[in-house]
Write a protein that holds these residues in place. Structure first.
Motif, PDB file in Angstrom:
ATOM      1  N   GLY A 261       0.962  -1.278  -0.032  1.00  0.00           N
ATOM      2  CA  GLY A 261       0.141   0.042   0.117  1.00  0.00           C
ATOM      3  C   GLY A 261       0.809   1.352  -0.225  1.00  0.00           C
ATOM      4  O   GLY A 261       2.010   1.205  -0.272  1.00  0.00           O
ATOM      5  N   HIS A 262       0.185   2.312   0.049  1.00  0.00           N
ATOM      6  CA  HIS A 262       0.885   3.775   0.177  1.00  0.00           C
ATOM      7  C   HIS A 262       1.435   3.847   1.251  1.00  0.00           C
ATOM      8  O   HIS A 262       1.425   2.902   2.383  1.00  0.00           O
ATOM      9  N   ALA A 263       2.465   4.934   1.560  1.00  0.00           N
ATOM     10  CA  ALA A 263       3.158   4.911   2.505  1.00  0.00           C
ATOM     11  C   ALA A 263       2.474   5.158   4.102  1.00  0.00           C
ATOM     12  O   ALA A 263       3.118   4.368   4.979  1.00  0.00           O
ATOM     13  N   GLU A 264       1.443   5.738   4.141  1.00  0.00           N
ATOM     14  CA  GLU A 264       0.907   5.983   5.287  1.00  0.00           C
ATOM     15  C   GLU A 264       0.303   4.572   5.590  1.00  0.00           C
ATOM     16  O   GLU A 264       0.495   4.241   6.929  1.00  0.00           O
ATOM     17  N   GLN A 265      -0.299   3.826   4.836  1.00  0.00           N
ATOM     18  CA  GLN A 265      -0.979   2.599   5.219  1.00  0.00           C
ATOM     19  C   GLN A 265       0.197   1.718   5.438  1.00  0.00           C
ATOM     20  O   GLN A 265       0.120   0.887   6.355  1.00  0.00           O
ATOM     21  N   GLN A 266       1.379   1.500   4.759  1.00  0.00           N
ATOM     22  CA  GLN A 266       2.529   0.788   5.252  1.00  0.00           C
ATOM     23  C   GLN A 266       2.982   0.978   6.506  1.00  0.00           C
ATOM     24  O   GLN A 266       3.179   0.020   7.160  1.00  0.00           O
ATOM     25  N   ALA A 267       2.812   2.369   7.220  1.00  0.00           N
ATOM     26  CA  ALA A 267       3.150   2.666   8.504  1.00  0.00           C
ATOM     27  C   ALA A 267       2.476   1.950   9.260  1.00  0.00           C
ATOM     28  O   ALA A 267       2.787   1.640  10.409  1.00  0.00           O
ATOM     29  N   GLY A 268       1.173   1.822   9.057  1.00  0.00           N
ATOM     30  CA  GLY A 268       0.028   1.330   9.611  1.00  0.00           C
ATOM     31  C   GLY A 268       0.303  -0.036  10.038  1.00  0.00           C
ATOM     32  O   GLY A 268       0.114  -0.711  11.223  1.00  0.00           O
ATOM     33  N   VAL A 269       0.485  -0.693   9.103  1.00  0.00           N
ATOM     34  CA  VAL A 269       0.827  -2.260   9.028  1.00  0.00           C
ATOM     35  C   VAL A 269       1.966  -2.527  10.067  1.00  0.00           C
ATOM     36  O   VAL A 269       2.126  -3.306  10.809  1.00  0.00           O
ATOM     37  N   GLU A 270       3.060  -1.682   9.886  1.00  0.00           N
ATOM     38  CA  GLU A 270       4.124  -2.032  10.440  1.00  0.00           C
ATOM     39  C   GLU A 270       3.871  -1.544  12.110  1.00  0.00           C
ATOM     40  O   GLU A 270       4.454  -2.447  12.793  1.00  0.00           O
ATOM     41  N   LEU A 271       3.241  -0.749  12.335  1.00  0.00           N
ATOM     42  CA  LEU A 271       2.842  -0.497  13.783  1.00  0.00           C
ATOM     43  C   LEU A 271       2.175  -1.568  14.363  1.00  0.00           C
ATOM     44  O   LEU A 271       2.075  -1.945  15.505  1.00  0.00           O
ATOM     45  N   LEU A 272       0.983  -1.894  13.538  1.00  0.00           N
ATOM     46  CA  LEU A 272       0.157  -3.175  14.089  1.00  0.00           C
ATOM     47  C   LEU A 272       1.214  -4.462  14.470  1.00  0.00           C
ATOM     48  O   LEU A 272       0.951  -4.993  15.309  1.00  0.00           O
ATOM     49  N   HIS A 273       2.076  -4.687  13.407  1.00  0.00           N
ATOM     50  CA  HIS A 273       3.035  -5.571  13.566  1.00  0.00           C
ATOM     51  C   HIS A 273       3.951  -5.590  14.991  1.00  0.00           C
ATOM     52  O   HIS A 273       3.959  -6.618  15.813  1.00  0.00           O
ATOM     53  N   LEU A 274       4.300  -4.270  14.998  1.00  0.00           N
ATOM     54  CA  LEU A 274       5.082  -4.133  16.422  1.00  0.00           C
ATOM     55  C   LEU A 274       4.277  -4.346  17.554  1.00  0.00           C
ATOM     56  O   LEU A 274       4.662  -4.852  18.552  1.00  0.00           O
ATOM     57  N   ALA A 275       3.126  -3.616  17.632  1.00  0.00           N
ATOM     58  CA  ALA A 275       2.213  -3.653  18.630  1.00  0.00           C
ATOM     59  C   ALA A 275       2.000  -5.199  19.094  1.00  0.00           C
ATOM     60  O   ALA A 275       1.733  -5.804  20.235  1.00  0.00           O
ATOM     61  N   ASP A 276       1.451  -6.092  17.915  1.00  0.00           N
ATOM     62  CA  ASP A 276       1.028  -7.321  18.149  1.00  0.00           C
ATOM     63  C   ASP A 276       2.423  -8.098  19.038  1.00  0.00           C
ATOM     64  O   ASP A 276       2.060  -9.147  19.675  1.00  0.00           O
ATOM     65  N   THR A 277       3.334  -8.078  18.295  1.00  0.00           N
ATOM     66  CA  THR A 277       4.514  -8.517  18.628  1.00  0.00           C
ATOM     67  C   THR A 277       4.757  -8.346  20.110  1.00  0.00           C
ATOM     68  O   THR A 277       5.286  -9.203  20.890  1.00  0.00           O
ATOM     69  N   LEU A 278       4.765  -7.064  20.527  1.00  0.00           N
ATOM     70  CA  LEU A 278       5.296  -6.465  21.920  1.00  0.00           C
ATOM     71  C   LEU A 278       4.313  -6.977  22.837  1.00  0.00           C
ATOM     72  O   LEU A 278       4.646  -7.667  24.184  1.00  0.00           O
ATOM     73  N   VAL A 279       2.806  -6.912  22.704  1.00  0.00           N
ATOM     74  CA  VAL A 279       1.920  -7.583  23.477  1.00  0.00           C
ATOM     75  C   VAL A 279       1.973  -9.278  23.708  1.00  0.00           C
ATOM     76  O   VAL A 279       1.958  -9.574  25.053  1.00  0.00           O
TER      77      VAL A 279
END
Length: 403
Positions: A261-279
């Motif tokens: 996806g576009h840059a903003e969407q890509q940033a969102g996917v990466e954030l969710l991945h980080l949060a998912d992993t951290l939790v």
């Protein structure tokens, strides 16, 4: 906090599966849904323990009974006989309130979400319910982020609550707060929350089972873990969802590098991945202890590269090294629960629970850990704390000290 109401034991049939969890008035599990009353003596034992259920389950169970009674009236059955009907042994998802009608706080929301995740592809009217869940979560988060973190971090070690729903909500909260810190637009924060709620709908029941099993995942379970993101996206398509950003965020939340996806969407996917992993790192399993929030945040930042450093540092700073709802030992030896984030990641606001001699305190004692005599000495695993926390008392303490 969850509200509990008495179970109508006299109207529960022996030998029939219960459609609700049965608990004591203080929330301890007595019978899991799907289990049954074995005998009159078993019923009496539950009565002695003042068997209760959540208010949400009670309302749904009553709707199931009302639905059954209406059907029998339409068939012309005698009203006296209808009035004596036992409680039904099945509750349909349509008997539950839609998400937009959820009242109460984070644990009420968690319970409704768990039901939807368990229903998975078989859920009826899922889109209005998901919309309501998302709106309620964002409303609660906007009103008091620290309370959201407090309640969900307190719930995280309680596997009986249903890990899948707690994980989803906490991942949504962490990713949405980080998106705010990174100045992403509200639309991105909403997308992160709605994606977090359903990212694991393709393995909700197995996720709860994995959290409670004593051994490491089997090869078949590992395969399910690997394949569930696209499965979750497929379930959403089955619901009628056509939003490509929502579908892609769920589909690629384990492999954000594959998103296109576009840059903003890509940033969102990466954030969710980080949060998912951290939790996941901070959540306990019966097969392994949880990592402390401090340890998880530290490892997240140390694993950063040039591409991900800004997001990782932002997430660590949003949570703090000692997030609300987690436990710490202070310089004076007290064991305390974190009640709000401080000005720095290392200086949260806390309430002492147990003194240096190991004795529980009769009243919570507030401390600002930016003061050297009450600074944080070390994080403490939740498994080492045997004191039940009263959320109302925590609220009053926060209000009293303006934190």
């Amino acid at each position: 906090m969850l509200t509990y109401v008495p179970v109508p034991l006299a109207r529960v049939q022996l030998g029939r599966a219960l459609p609700v969890d049965i608990r004591t008035p203080d929330g301890r599990l007595l019978l899991r849904r799907g289990q049954m009353l074995q005998s009159l003596a078993h019923r009496e034992m539950l009565a002695q323990h003042q068997a209760c259920m959540t208010e949400t389950d009670a309302q749904a169970w009553q709707r199931a009974l009302d639905r059954t009674m209406r059907a029998m009236r339409l068939k012309g059955l005698d009203m006296a006989a209808i009035a004596q009907l036992p409680m039904p042994d099945e509750i349909l998802d349509t008997d539950y309130l839609e998400g937009r009608a959820v009242e109460g706080g984070w644990l009420d929301l968690q319970e409704v979400l768990r039901g939807l995740l368990y229903q998975g592809a078989q859920a009826t009217t899922p889109l209005p319910r998901l919309q309501g869940l998302e709106q309620k979560a964002m409303q609660l988060l906007t009103a008091d982020p620290d309370e959201g973190l407090f309640v969900l971090f307190q719930a995280l070690p309680d596997l009986e609550l249903g890990y899948c729903a707690t994980h989803a909500l906490l991942s949504g909260v962490v990713s949405a707060l980080t998106a705010t810190r990174l100045a992403l637009p509200m639309s991105s924060r909403m997308l992160l929350m709605r994606s977090a709620l359903v990212m694991n709908i393709g393995m909700a029941r197995p996720q709860d089972h994995l959290a409670r099993q004593l051994k490491a995942p089997s090869p078949a379970q590992r395969a399910l873990i690997t394949s569930h993101p696209p499965s979750s996206a497929d379930i959403l398509r089955g619901f009628g969802i056509q939003d490509p950003e929502w579908l892609d965020t769920v589909h690629f939340h384990h492999n954000p590098q594959e998103a296109t996806g576009h840059a903003e969407q890509q940033a969102g996917v990466e954030l969710l991945h980080l949060a998912d992993t951290l939790v996941a790192k901070m959540a306990p399993r019966l097969s392994r202890p949880a990592m402390t929030a401090f340890g998880a945040a530290k490892s997240m930042v140390l694993e950063a590269d040039a591409h991900s450093q800004q997001q990782r540092v932002a997430m660590a700073s949003v949570l703090g090294f000692y997030p609300p709802g987690t436990y710490v030992q202070l310089a004076n030896g007290d064991l305390a629960v974190v009640i709000a984030r401080g000005d720095k990641a290392t200086t949260p606001h806390v309430a002492s629970l147990i003194n240096a001699q190991g004795m529980p305190m009769s009243a919570y004692v507030y401390h600002d850990t930016s003061r050297p005599d009450h600074s944080v000495r070390a994080p403490v695993p939740a498994s080492q704390i045997n004191v039940r926390i009263n959320l109302e008392r925590i609220r009053r303490l926060r209000q009293q000290y303006g934190v």
